[in-house]
Design a protein around this motif. Sequence first.
Motif, PDB file in Angstrom:
ATOM      1  N   UNK A 119       6.942  11.291 -10.355  1.00 25.82           N
ATOM      2  CA  UNK A 119       6.759  12.106  -9.142  1.00 25.82           C
ATOM      3  C   UNK A 119       5.500  11.713  -8.366  1.00 25.82           C
ATOM      4  N   UNK A 120       4.472  11.284  -9.062  1.00 26.56           N
ATOM      5  CA  UNK A 120       3.237  10.901  -8.373  1.00 26.56           C
ATOM      6  C   UNK A 120       3.353   9.580  -7.616  1.00 26.56           C
ATOM      7  N   UNK A 121       4.486   8.902  -7.737  1.00 29.87           N
ATOM      8  CA  UNK A 121       4.733   7.702  -6.934  1.00 29.87           C
ATOM      9  C   UNK A 121       5.294   8.058  -5.554  1.00 29.87           C
ATOM     10  N   UNK A 122       5.572   9.330  -5.340  1.00 30.05           N
ATOM     11  CA  UNK A 122       6.078   9.773  -4.040  1.00 30.05           C
ATOM     12  C   UNK A 122       5.059   9.466  -2.948  1.00 30.05           C
ATOM     13  N   UNK A 123       5.487   8.715  -1.939  1.00 31.11           N
ATOM     14  CA  UNK A 123       4.573   8.279  -0.881  1.00 31.11           C
ATOM     15  C   UNK A 123       5.349   7.493   0.167  1.00 31.11           C
ATOM     16  N   UNK A 124       4.667   7.200   1.241  1.00 29.48           N
ATOM     17  CA  UNK A 124       5.170   6.214   2.187  1.00 29.48           C
ATOM     18  C   UNK A 124       4.564   4.870   1.773  1.00 29.48           C
ATOM     19  N   UNK A 173       0.855  -1.173   0.000  1.00 28.63           N
ATOM     20  CA  UNK A 173       0.000   0.000   0.000  1.00 28.63           C
ATOM     21  C   UNK A 173       0.896   1.228   0.000  1.00 28.63           C
ATOM     22  N   UNK A 174       0.328   2.361  -0.341  1.00 27.90           N
ATOM     23  CA  UNK A 174       1.085   3.596  -0.232  1.00 27.90           C
ATOM     24  C   UNK A 174       0.162   4.734   0.166  1.00 27.90           C
ATOM     25  N   UNK A 175       0.763   5.717   0.797  1.00 29.45           N
ATOM     26  CA  UNK A 175       0.019   6.917   1.194  1.00 29.45           C
ATOM     27  C   UNK A 175       0.827   8.130   0.794  1.00 29.45           C
ATOM     28  N   UNK A 176       0.297   8.857  -0.164  1.00 21.50           N
ATOM     29  CA  UNK A 176       0.940  10.090  -0.618  1.00 21.50           C
ATOM     30  C   UNK A 176       0.532  11.237   0.296  1.00 21.50           C
ATOM     31  N   UNK A 177       1.332  12.290   0.338  1.00 22.48           N
ATOM     32  CA  UNK A 177       1.002  13.439   1.183  1.00 22.48           C
ATOM     33  C   UNK A 177      -0.401  13.972   0.893  1.00 22.48           C
ATOM     34  N   UNK A 178      -1.203  14.086   1.926  1.00 22.37           N
ATOM     35  CA  UNK A 178      -2.532  14.640   1.775  1.00 22.37           C
ATOM     36  C   UNK A 178      -3.559  13.708   1.176  1.00 22.37           C
ATOM     37  N   UNK A 179      -3.178  12.445   0.981  1.00 24.04           N
ATOM     38  CA  UNK A 179      -4.099  11.490   0.366  1.00 24.04           C
ATOM     39  C   UNK A 179      -4.310  10.288   1.284  1.00 24.04           C
ATOM     40  N   UNK A 180      -5.339   9.521   0.993  1.00 26.28           N
ATOM     41  CA  UNK A 180      -5.603   8.314   1.759  1.00 26.28           C
ATOM     42  C   UNK A 180      -4.686   7.182   1.300  1.00 26.28           C
TER      43      UNK A 180
END
Length: 121
Positions: A86-91, A35-42
């Motif tokens: 860049x849109x892959x940036x996440x935890x 799973x991943x969570x991008x800044x400001x997203x679920x």
Amino acid sequence: QLVESGGGSVQPGGSLTLSCAASGFTLQNYANGWFRQAPGKEREGISYISKTDGIEYYADSVKGRFTISRDNTKNILYLTMTSLKPEDTAIYYCAASASLVEIVNSRVSAWGRGTEVSVSA
């Protein structure tokens, strides 16, 4: 317990491989996922692998670029990421659930703490 590693900073188009080491249970006995969570997203599920036959599933956003795999001898789950954007940036988090139905619906038995991936020029 699940412990992720391998995150970091990379330029667009680059590659990273994330690892998720399991202890206290056998990954292959569970459905696993990333799973991943991008800044400001679920948090969103991006890839899953079934527990017995290792069938893989991918979200459209990563299909063709990411590959999930599992080393049953080492009890480690991997996510190989290529052509990063860049849109892959996440935890990024790894997870385990009793079944694919459970993990696809985010009913997770075990979560890792996450590893951060940053994609920028």
